[in-house]
Write an enzyme that holds these catalytic residues in place. Structure first.
Site, short mmCIF file in Angstrom:
data_model
loop_
_atom_site.label_atom_id
_atom_site.label_comp_id
_atom_site.label_asym_id
_atom_site.label_seq_id
_atom_site.Cartn_x
_atom_site.Cartn_y
_atom_site.Cartn_z
N LYS A 1 -4.72 3.35 10.17
CA LYS A 1 -3.51 2.74 9.34
C LYS A 1 -3.28 1.62 10.12
CE LYS A 1 -0.04 4.24 7.30
NZ LYS A 1 -0.52 4.74 5.63
N ASP B 1 -5.95 2.54 3.95
CA ASP B 1 -5.53 1.16 4.07
C ASP B 1 -6.35 0.35 4.60
OD1 ASP B 1 -2.63 2.65 4.95
OD2 ASP B 1 -4.27 4.50 5.63
N LYS C 1 0.62 -1.28 0.42
CA LYS C 1 0.17 -0.06 -0.12
C LYS C 1 1.09 1.37 0.02
CE LYS C 1 -2.38 3.61 1.77
NZ LYS C 1 -1.32 4.88 2.69
N GLY D 1 -4.05 10.84 -1.60
CA GLY D 1 -4.88 12.29 -0.68
C GLY D 1 -4.44 13.65 -0.96
N GLY E 1 -0.19 8.94 0.15
CA GLY E 1 0.63 10.41 0.61
C GLY E 1 1.91 10.95 -0.30
#
Length: 260
Positions: free
Chosen positions: A219, A164, A8, A43, A11
């Site tokens: 997370k 997540d 994953k 994001g 960011g």
């Protein structure tokens, strides 16, 4: 065939070309040993595109509030721009990369989490609701799925699932090994020092103390649930050191080990 590893990412990585090249080069090496799948957030790109449209983005408890009027922009940012950006790096690294979302073929089923959050989706608690056939078909034929966390409800509504939490659902569905890559080297304590191992009790303590907050709290809870469900530890590590991925997957101490 070896169990797949689900990586994953998200960011600031999506805005760091050098780090992306290094990460995908490392993942191409890992893929010579075992199947690799990648699930991603985005994001930063979501916020850029919402701002460009004059829309305000808000979060609650680490989850992005998603009003229906923003869903088209968020879908484009995650399943479009972010997904295809990562796809390009995967192809450039020599992978047979394919861009999909968790909604494709109802790979992961989702429903509205809370009407107050808008079009935010939740997956089933145990990851059982879904169909892994599409991803298995791709992996069995040497493809590398690059997966966005856009889901589709049974009523046909597009939903924004936290990446997540989507990673948790996928690893449960596919019995995959899960690695959560973050901007930092792992889970940090109040002095910003790495925590080598963490369990539910320690995590609850750090959340209560305000040390683990927002997106990291989501997370950590996803990693704890995955560790409990799969019966093995989950790694939270940094994408800034992709050369350590092989060590991590070989069981060497890298980042934070999350215990069930």
């Amino acid at each position: 065939m070896s169990a797949p590893v689900l990586i994953k990412v998200g960011g600031a990585l999506l805005e760091n070309a050098q780090a992306l090249q290094a990460l995908f080069a490392a993942l191409a090496d890992v893929q010579r040993l075992r199947p690799v799948m990648i699930i991603h957030g985005g994001g930063c790109i979501v916020e850029q595109q919402l701002a460009a449209m004059g829309m305000v983005s808000e979060k609650k408890d680490g989850l992005r509030i998603t009003p229906p009027e923003q869903m088209a922009v968020i879908t484009g940012a995650l399943a479009g721009t972010s997904n295809k950006q990562l796809l390009a790096y995967g192809l450039n690294a020599g992978m047979k990369a394919v861009g999909v979302c968790i909604g494709d073929a109802f790979t992961v089923e989702a429903s509205v989490l809370d009407p107050a959050l808008g079009c935010v989706g939740q997956c089933s608690e145990d990851g059982s609701a879904g169909d892994p056939a599409l991803l298995k078909l791709l992996v069995d034929n040497g493809y590398t799925p690059i997966i966005s966390s856009i889901a589709v409800s049974r009523e046909g509504q597009l939903l924004n699932v936290n990446a997540d939490q989507a990673a948790l659902a996928l690893c449960q569905l596919l019995q995959a090994e899960l690695v959560l890559l973050s901007d930092v080297e792992g889970i940090l304590d109040g002095e910003r020092q790495l925590i080598p191992e963490i369990d539910q009790q320690k995590a609850d303590q750090l959340v209560a103390e305000g040390v683990i907050t927002d997106g990291m709290a989501v997370k950590v809870q996803a990693a704890l649930q995955a560790a409990r469900t799969l019966g093995r530890s989950i790694a939270v590590a940094s994408w800034r050191e992709p050369e350590k991925l092989t060590d991590l997957l070989a069981g060497k101490p890298v980042g934070t080990k999350v215990l069930g």
